[in-house]
Write an enzyme that holds these catalytic residues in place. Structure first.
Site, short mmCIF file in Angstrom:
data_model
loop_
_atom_site.label_atom_id
_atom_site.label_comp_id
_atom_site.label_asym_id
_atom_site.label_seq_id
_atom_site.Cartn_x
_atom_site.Cartn_y
_atom_site.Cartn_z
N ASP A 47 35.16 36.90 36.85
CA ASP A 47 34.07 37.85 36.66
C ASP A 47 34.07 38.40 35.24
O ASP A 47 34.93 39.20 34.87
CB ASP A 47 34.23 39.03 37.64
CG ASP A 47 33.12 40.06 37.46
OD1 ASP A 47 32.04 39.86 38.03
OD2 ASP A 47 33.32 41.05 36.71
N TYR A 52 31.59 42.49 27.93
CA TYR A 52 33.04 42.45 27.78
C TYR A 52 33.49 41.72 26.50
O TYR A 52 34.69 41.71 26.19
CB TYR A 52 33.72 41.77 28.99
CG TYR A 52 33.44 42.41 30.33
CD1 TYR A 52 32.86 43.68 30.42
CD2 TYR A 52 33.74 41.76 31.52
CE1 TYR A 52 32.59 44.27 31.66
CE2 TYR A 52 33.48 42.34 32.76
CZ TYR A 52 32.89 43.59 32.82
OH TYR A 52 32.63 44.15 34.04
N LYS A 77 27.00 38.88 33.38
CA LYS A 77 26.02 39.96 33.63
C LYS A 77 25.18 40.24 32.39
O LYS A 77 25.68 40.09 31.26
CB LYS A 77 26.77 41.25 34.03
CG LYS A 77 27.92 41.03 35.01
CD LYS A 77 28.59 42.32 35.44
CE LYS A 77 29.85 42.04 36.26
NZ LYS A 77 31.07 41.89 35.47
N HIS A 110 23.78 44.26 35.19
CA HIS A 110 25.05 44.96 35.07
C HIS A 110 24.94 46.43 35.51
O HIS A 110 25.79 46.94 36.23
CB HIS A 110 25.55 44.88 33.62
CG HIS A 110 27.03 45.07 33.47
ND1 HIS A 110 27.76 44.50 32.47
CD2 HIS A 110 27.92 45.77 34.21
CE1 HIS A 110 29.03 44.85 32.60
NE2 HIS A 110 29.15 45.63 33.64
N1 LIG Z 1 29.96 45.91 37.23
C1 LIG Z 1 30.54 46.89 36.60
O1 LIG Z 1 29.89 47.83 36.14
C2 LIG Z 1 32.04 46.89 36.46
C3 LIG Z 1 32.69 48.06 36.04
C4 LIG Z 1 34.08 48.02 35.93
C5 LIG Z 1 34.77 46.85 36.24
N2 LIG Z 1 34.10 45.73 36.61
C6 LIG Z 1 34.82 44.46 36.91
O2 LIG Z 1 35.87 44.74 37.83
C7 LIG Z 1 37.10 44.28 37.28
C8 LIG Z 1 38.24 45.12 37.76
O3 LIG Z 1 38.10 46.48 37.40
P1 LIG Z 1 39.01 47.17 36.29
O4 LIG Z 1 39.56 46.15 35.38
O5 LIG Z 1 38.18 48.21 35.67
O6 LIG Z 1 40.15 47.92 37.14
P2 LIG Z 1 41.24 47.47 38.25
O7 LIG Z 1 41.17 46.02 38.53
O8 LIG Z 1 41.15 48.44 39.38
O9 LIG Z 1 42.59 47.82 37.52
C9 LIG Z 1 43.04 47.13 36.40
C10 LIG Z 1 44.27 47.88 35.87
O10 LIG Z 1 45.31 47.84 36.83
C11 LIG Z 1 46.44 47.14 36.28
N3 LIG Z 1 46.96 46.27 37.35
C12 LIG Z 1 46.54 45.04 37.70
N4 LIG Z 1 47.24 44.57 38.76
C13 LIG Z 1 48.12 45.54 39.09
C14 LIG Z 1 49.11 45.65 40.09
N5 LIG Z 1 49.32 44.66 40.95
N6 LIG Z 1 49.86 46.78 40.14
C15 LIG Z 1 49.65 47.78 39.26
N7 LIG Z 1 48.71 47.75 38.27
C16 LIG Z 1 47.95 46.63 38.20
C17 LIG Z 1 45.92 46.36 35.10
O11 LIG Z 1 46.90 46.25 34.09
P3 LIG Z 1 47.47 44.79 33.58
O12 LIG Z 1 46.33 44.03 33.03
O13 LIG Z 1 48.46 45.18 32.54
O14 LIG Z 1 48.08 44.15 34.78
C18 LIG Z 1 44.78 47.25 34.61
O15 LIG Z 1 45.30 48.29 33.79
C19 LIG Z 1 36.86 44.34 35.77
O16 LIG Z 1 37.80 43.56 35.07
C20 LIG Z 1 35.46 43.82 35.70
O17 LIG Z 1 35.44 42.41 35.81
C21 LIG Z 1 32.75 45.74 36.74
#
Ligand SMILES: NC(=O)c1ccc[n+]([C@@H]2O[C@H](COP(=O)([O-])OP(=O)(O)OC[C@H]3O[C@@H](n4cnc5c(N)ncnc54)[C@H](OP(=O)(O)O)[C@@H]3O)[C@@H](O)[C@H]2O)c1
Length: 273
Positions: A47, A52, A77, A110
Site C-alpha cells: 500500500d 508518500y 492513491k 486518498h
Molecule cells: N489512507 C490514509 O490516509 C492513510 C493514513 C495513514 C496510514 N496509511 C497507510 O497505513 C499504513 C500503516 O499505518 P502507519 O504506518 O501510519 O502506522 P502503523 O502501521 O499503525 O504503525 C507503524 C509504526 O509501528 C512500528 N511497528 C511496526 N510493527 C511493529 C510491531 N510489530 N511492534 C511494535 N511496533 C511496530 C513501526 O516502526 P518500524 O518501521 O520501525 O517497525 C512504525 O513506527 C501506512 O504505512 C500507510 O500505507 C494510510
C-alpha cells in the site's frame, strides 16, 4: 517459515490479500529494502500513495522481486493536490510512470477533499470503466462521505481504507461497509505503536504466545477487515505477517472489540465534511 496468506474477494470479483505492507514514512533505499523483505516474507499487498514519495522505490522492489507481478496487489492513491477530474487522470498516469509497472491493482481517493472529491471519484470511475485499473476505492470515507458518494456514483467503491484498530473501532462503519459490499481496510492498525504496552492487550498476547501487534492484526482479519501495518524493520515485518497459525476465541474477540476509546493518531476525516 511459510505462512498461508488469506484473501478477500472484492465486490467486482478481484481477489485481494487481507494483510499488506503499508509504506508510509519510508524512503529511498529503506523503502525498496522493506518491500523486498516483505515480498520474501510472503506479503502480497503493498500500500503506497503518491503522497508518500516512494512510488519509484516501491516499483523497483516489485520489478526486481522473484514474485510474479500478477501475484502482487499494488495500491496507490491520488494526491490531495492532484484532485479534480483531469488532474486525477494525469496523476494516475504519473503514478504508473513512477511505479514503472504495467498496471495498478487498486487506486484510491486518498482524502475526501470537499471541493474536489466528487470529480475525483468520477475520474476513478472513468479509469475503471476503461480497464486501466483493476479496482477503485476510497480512503477516509466515514459514513457521511459514503452516503454523499451514493448520490452520484455509478460504481460502488471496492475498498474503503480508514483508520481502524481495537482502540478506534467504529462498528457502525463496519456494518455500513459490509451491507454495501465495500471491503474495509484498516490503516494505522498498530496505532503507531502507542498501545503496545496496554495490559489488556498484553494479557491476550500472553494467552496465545503472540505479540500485541500480532493480536491486533489477527483480530482485524477475523473481522474480515484487511490491514496494512507499516514496518521497515525485517524482524517486525516478519512478526506482523506471522498471524496465520492461530485463532482468537469468540470471547477474546468480544473483549478486544471493547477496547474502543475513539483513539485517532491521524486527522479526523470529519474535519473535511
Ligand atoms: N489512507 C490514509 O490516509 C492513510 C493514513 C495513514 C496510514 N496509511 C497507510 O497505513 C499504513 C500503516 O499505518 P502507519 O504506518 O501510519 O502506522 P502503523 O502501521 O499503525 O504503525 C507503524 C509504526 O509501528 C512500528 N511497528 C511496526 N510493527 C511493529 C510491531 N510489530 N511492534 C511494535 N511496533 C511496530 C513501526 O516502526 P518500524 O518501521 O520501525 O517497525 C512504525 O513506527 C501506512 O504505512 C500507510 O500505507 C494510510
Amino acid at each position: 517459515m511459510q505462512h498461508q496468506q488469506l484473501y478477500t474477494t472484492l465486490n467486482n470479483g478481484i481477489q485481494m490479500p487481507l494483510l499488506g505492507l503499508g509504506v508510509y514514512d519510508m524512503y529511498q533505499q529503506e523503502a525498496e529494502q522493506a518491500v523486498s523483505w516483505a515480498l520474501e516474507t510472503g506479503y502480497r499487498l503493498i500500500d503506497t500513495a503518491a503522497m508518500y514519495n516512494n512510488e519509484t522505490e516501491i516499483g523497483n522492489a516489485i520489478r526486481q522481486s522473484l514474485v510474479q507481478r500478477s501475484d502482487i496487489f499494488v495500491t496507490t492513491k491520488v494526491h490531495n493536490d492532484d484532485q479534480g477530474f483531469d488532474p486525477t487522470l494525469r496523476a494516475f498516469d504519473k503514478s504508473l510512470q513512477n511505479l514503472r509497472i504495467d498496471y495498478i491493482d487498486l487506486y484510491l481517493v486518498h482524502w475526501p477533499i470537499r471541493a474536489t472529491r466528487k470529480e475525483t471519484w468520477l475520474a476513478l470511475e472513468k479509469l475503471y470503466s476503461e480497464g486501466r485499473v483493476k479496482a477503485i476505492g476510497v480512503a477516509n470515507y466515514l459514513i457521511p462521505f459514503l452516503d454523499e458518494l451514493q448520490t452520484y456514483n455509478s460504481i460502488v467503491p471496492a475498498v474503503n481504507q480508514v483508520e481502524l484498530s481495537p482502540y478506534l473501532f467504529d462498528k457502525d462503519l463496519v456494518e455500513v461497509c459490509q451491507n454495501r459490499k465495500i471491503q474495509l481496510q484498516a490503516y494505522t492498525p498498530l496505532v503507531r505503536g502507542l498501545r503496545m504496552n496496554d495490559p489488556k492487550l498484553l494479557a491476550i498476547a500472553t494467552q496465545y504466545s503472540k505479540t500485541p501487534a500480532q493480536i491486533i492484526l489477527r483480530w482485524a482479519i477475523q473481522h474480515g477487515i484487511s490491514s496494512i501495518p507499516k514496518s521497515a524493520n525485517l524482524k517486525r515485518l516478519q512478526e506482523n505477517f506471522n498471524i496465520f497459525d492461530f485463532h482468537i476465541s469468540p470471547e477474546n474477540m468480544s473483549f478486544l472489540d471493547g477496547f474502543n476509546e475513539n483513539l485517532r493518531v491521524v486527522e479526523d476525516p470529519m474535519d473535511l465534511f
